[in-house]
Design a protein around this motif. Structure first.
Motif, PDB file in Angstrom:
ATOM      1  N   ALA A 124       0.835  -1.198   0.000  1.00 55.97           N
ATOM      2  CA  ALA A 124       0.000   0.000   0.000  1.00 55.97           C
ATOM      3  C   ALA A 124       0.871   1.250   0.000  1.00 55.97           C
ATOM      4  N   THR A 125       0.415   2.296  -0.704  1.00 52.72           N
ATOM      5  CA  THR A 125       1.126   3.569  -0.769  1.00 52.72           C
ATOM      6  C   THR A 125       0.179   4.706  -0.384  1.00 52.72           C
ATOM      7  N   SER A 126       0.762   5.833   0.032  1.00 51.91           N
ATOM      8  CA  SER A 126      -0.046   6.995   0.391  1.00 51.91           C
ATOM      9  C   SER A 126      -0.472   7.804  -0.824  1.00 51.91           C
ATOM     10  N   THR A 127       0.223   7.615  -1.960  1.00 51.36           N
ATOM     11  CA  THR A 127      -0.085   8.380  -3.166  1.00 51.36           C
ATOM     12  C   THR A 127      -1.153   7.734  -4.028  1.00 51.36           C
ATOM     13  N   GLY A 128      -1.477   6.485  -3.756  1.00 54.94           N
ATOM     14  CA  GLY A 128      -2.451   5.789  -4.583  1.00 54.94           C
ATOM     15  C   GLY A 128      -1.850   5.051  -5.745  1.00 54.94           C
ATOM     16  N   ALA A 129      -0.544   5.208  -5.987  1.00 51.81           N
ATOM     17  CA  ALA A 129       0.120   4.463  -7.052  1.00 51.81           C
ATOM     18  C   ALA A 129       0.207   2.987  -6.662  1.00 51.81           C
ATOM     19  N   ILE A 130       0.111   2.132  -7.663  1.00 50.27           N
ATOM     20  CA  ILE A 130       0.210   0.692  -7.415  1.00 50.27           C
ATOM     21  C   ILE A 130       1.689   0.318  -7.323  1.00 50.27           C
ATOM     22  N   ARG A 131       2.057  -0.339  -6.247  1.00 56.14           N
ATOM     23  CA  ARG A 131       3.454  -0.665  -5.979  1.00 56.14           C
ATOM     24  C   ARG A 131       3.591  -2.156  -5.671  1.00 56.14           C
ATOM     25  N   LEU A 132       4.484  -2.815  -6.389  1.00 56.31           N
ATOM     26  CA  LEU A 132       4.835  -4.211  -6.126  1.00 56.31           C
ATOM     27  C   LEU A 132       6.293  -4.258  -5.694  1.00 56.31           C
ATOM     28  N   GLU A 133       6.609  -5.170  -4.782  1.00 60.53           N
ATOM     29  CA  GLU A 133       7.973  -5.248  -4.263  1.00 60.53           C
ATOM     30  C   GLU A 133       8.471  -6.688  -4.212  1.00 60.53           C
ATOM     31  N   ASP A 134       9.759  -6.834  -4.466  1.00 59.38           N
ATOM     32  CA  ASP A 134      10.512  -8.039  -4.140  1.00 59.38           C
ATOM     33  C   ASP A 134      11.534  -7.589  -3.112  1.00 59.38           C
ATOM     34  N   GLN A 135      11.173  -7.690  -1.845  1.00 59.36           N
ATOM     35  CA  GLN A 135      11.986  -7.096  -0.786  1.00 59.36           C
ATOM     36  C   GLN A 135      13.348  -7.758  -0.662  1.00 59.36           C
ATOM     37  N   LYS A 136      13.426  -9.039  -0.974  1.00 61.46           N
ATOM     38  CA  LYS A 136      14.709  -9.734  -0.878  1.00 61.46           C
ATOM     39  C   LYS A 136      15.686  -9.223  -1.926  1.00 61.46           C
ATOM     40  N   ASN A 152      15.545  -1.157  -9.283  1.00 60.26           N
ATOM     41  CA  ASN A 152      16.268  -1.962  -8.293  1.00 60.26           C
ATOM     42  C   ASN A 152      16.894  -1.008  -7.302  1.00 60.26           C
ATOM     43  N   GLN A 153      16.293  -0.927  -6.117  1.00 62.34           N
ATOM     44  CA  GLN A 153      16.759   0.031  -5.122  1.00 62.34           C
ATOM     45  C   GLN A 153      18.107  -0.351  -4.528  1.00 62.34           C
ATOM     46  N   LYS A 154      18.414  -1.645  -4.485  1.00 61.42           N
ATOM     47  CA  LYS A 154      19.721  -2.060  -3.958  1.00 61.42           C
ATOM     48  C   LYS A 154      20.843  -1.609  -4.884  1.00 61.42           C
ATOM     49  N   LEU A 155      20.609  -1.727  -6.201  1.00 56.75           N
ATOM     50  CA  LEU A 155      21.631  -1.317  -7.167  1.00 56.75           C
ATOM     51  C   LEU A 155      21.518   0.167  -7.509  1.00 56.75           C
ATOM     52  N   GLY A 156      20.382   0.774  -7.182  1.00 63.70           N
ATOM     53  CA  GLY A 156      20.197   2.184  -7.481  1.00 63.70           C
ATOM     54  C   GLY A 156      20.040   2.456  -8.966  1.00 63.70           C
ATOM     55  N   ILE A 157      19.396   1.564  -9.691  1.00 65.43           N
ATOM     56  CA  ILE A 157      19.226   1.733 -11.138  1.00 65.43           C
ATOM     57  C   ILE A 157      17.775   1.478 -11.517  1.00 65.43           C
ATOM     58  N   ARG A 158      17.379   2.006 -12.683  1.00 64.25           N
ATOM     59  CA  ARG A 158      16.063   1.761 -13.249  1.00 64.25           C
ATOM     60  C   ARG A 158      16.215   0.725 -14.351  1.00 64.25           C
ATOM     61  N   LEU A 159      15.557  -0.399 -14.198  1.00 62.19           N
ATOM     62  CA  LEU A 159      15.706  -1.498 -15.144  1.00 62.19           C
ATOM     63  C   LEU A 159      14.799  -1.354 -16.358  1.00 62.19           C
ATOM     64  N   ALA A 160      13.642  -0.730 -16.200  1.00 62.51           N
ATOM     65  CA  ALA A 160      12.710  -0.546 -17.314  1.00 62.51           C
ATOM     66  C   ALA A 160      11.865   0.686 -17.035  1.00 62.51           C
ATOM     67  N   ASP A 161      11.530   1.412 -18.096  1.00 61.52           N
ATOM     68  CA  ASP A 161      10.725   2.623 -17.947  1.00 61.52           C
ATOM     69  C   ASP A 161       9.782   2.750 -19.137  1.00 61.52           C
ATOM     70  N   GLU A 162       8.745   3.565 -18.953  1.00 57.04           N
ATOM     71  CA  GLU A 162       7.746   3.795 -19.993  1.00 57.04           C
ATOM     72  C   GLU A 162       7.095   2.485 -20.450  1.00 57.04           C
ATOM     73  N   CYS A 163       6.893   1.567 -19.517  1.00 54.00           N
ATOM     74  CA  CYS A 163       6.203   0.309 -19.839  1.00 54.00           C
ATOM     75  C   CYS A 163       4.691   0.576 -19.816  1.00 54.00           C
ATOM     76  N   MET A 164       3.986   0.130 -20.861  1.00 48.87           N
ATOM     77  CA  MET A 164       2.569   0.463 -20.977  1.00 48.87           C
ATOM     78  C   MET A 164       1.742  -0.743 -21.389  1.00 48.87           C
ATOM     79  N   SER A 165       0.639  -0.924 -20.670  1.00 54.42           N
ATOM     80  CA  SER A 165      -0.401  -1.848 -21.100  1.00 54.42           C
ATOM     81  C   SER A 165      -1.307  -1.098 -22.082  1.00 54.42           C
ATOM     82  N   PRO A 166      -2.220  -1.772 -22.779  1.00 55.62           N
ATOM     83  CA  PRO A 166      -3.138  -1.051 -23.670  1.00 55.62           C
ATOM     84  C   PRO A 166      -3.922   0.040 -22.960  1.00 55.62           C
TER      85      PRO A 166
END
Length: 217
Positions: A124-136, A152-166
């Motif tokens: 759950a988030t306070s902004t209403g955005a949907i958030r999924l996590e792999d905490q390990k 990836n917060q551990k590596l500090g990088i963005r693995l994918a962006d601008e991903c869109m469903s229909p």
């Protein structure tokens, strides 16, 4: 004068010698023919089949316990999971993310792409955005109205962006046609109209006369 042995005695002695020699020869033959005793084989440990069954049963119970613990999501988290866009989502730079719901564990998702694979659950988030996590693994999937991104917060990088469903693509196109007002674009205050200036060469009296009768009162 020595006594001569009688023939019967001589024959008896010869027979005894021959019998002894024959017995010794037979003993040597039996000893040579008898194979050497083999070394005692080592006893292999006996595995009780019931022990194997118990181990398998214990392993299944552990796996079932892990699945049960994973499935213990709150109603709010399950409600978030129902809003997650699944399928193969194209992203920028030709990348793609395949997001699949786990049928055996409601609320859990498999997020797979080039050089990564995560198992995620909603948070759950306070902004209403949907958030999924792999905490390990330290991975986070953020789903907005018009796009999604994987970090990836551990590596500090963005693995994918601008991903869109229909559905997200439709929202993104609508935003392009009708951009929302920016917070920085504050409405301009209304400016009061200034009174009309008198024409050159006219007196104040004529200007008053030119006004409606109601204004002149």
């Amino acid at each position: 004068m020595q006594k001569l042995h009688t023939p019967s005695v001589v024959h008896a002695l010869a027979a005894a010698v021959l019998l002894a020699a024959s017995g010794f020869s037979m003993a040597q033959t039996d000893a040579a023919a008898k194979p050497a005793a083999k070394p005692a084989a080592k006893k292999q440990p006996v595995v009780n089949p019931s022990s194997r069954t118990n181990l398998k049963s214990a392993a299944k119970n552990v796996a079932a316990g892990i699945e049960a613990a994973e499935a213990a999501l709150t109603p709010a988290e399950l409600a978030i999971a129902e809003r997650v866009h699944v399928g193969k989502l194209p992203c920028e730079l030709g990348a793609a993310v395949d997001l699949t719901a786990d049928p055996k564990a409601p609320g859990y998702f498999s997020v797979v792409g080039k050089n990564f694979k995560y198992r995620m659950f909603p948070v759950a988030t306070s902004t209403g955005a949907i958030r999924l996590e792999d905490q390990k693994a330290g991975a986070v999937w953020l789903q907005l109205a018009n796009k999604s991104m994987l970090m990836n917060q551990k590596l500090g990088i963005r693995l994918a962006d601008e991903c869109m469903s229909p559905a997200q693509l439709a929202v993104a196109e609508a935003i392009k046609l009708n951009p929302p007002a920016s917070v920085l674009d504050a409405p301009k205050p209304a400016v009061a109209a200034a009174p009309a200036a008198a024409a050159p060469g006219t007196s104040d009296a004529s200007a008053v006369a030119a006004q409606p009768a109601s204004a002149a009162k």
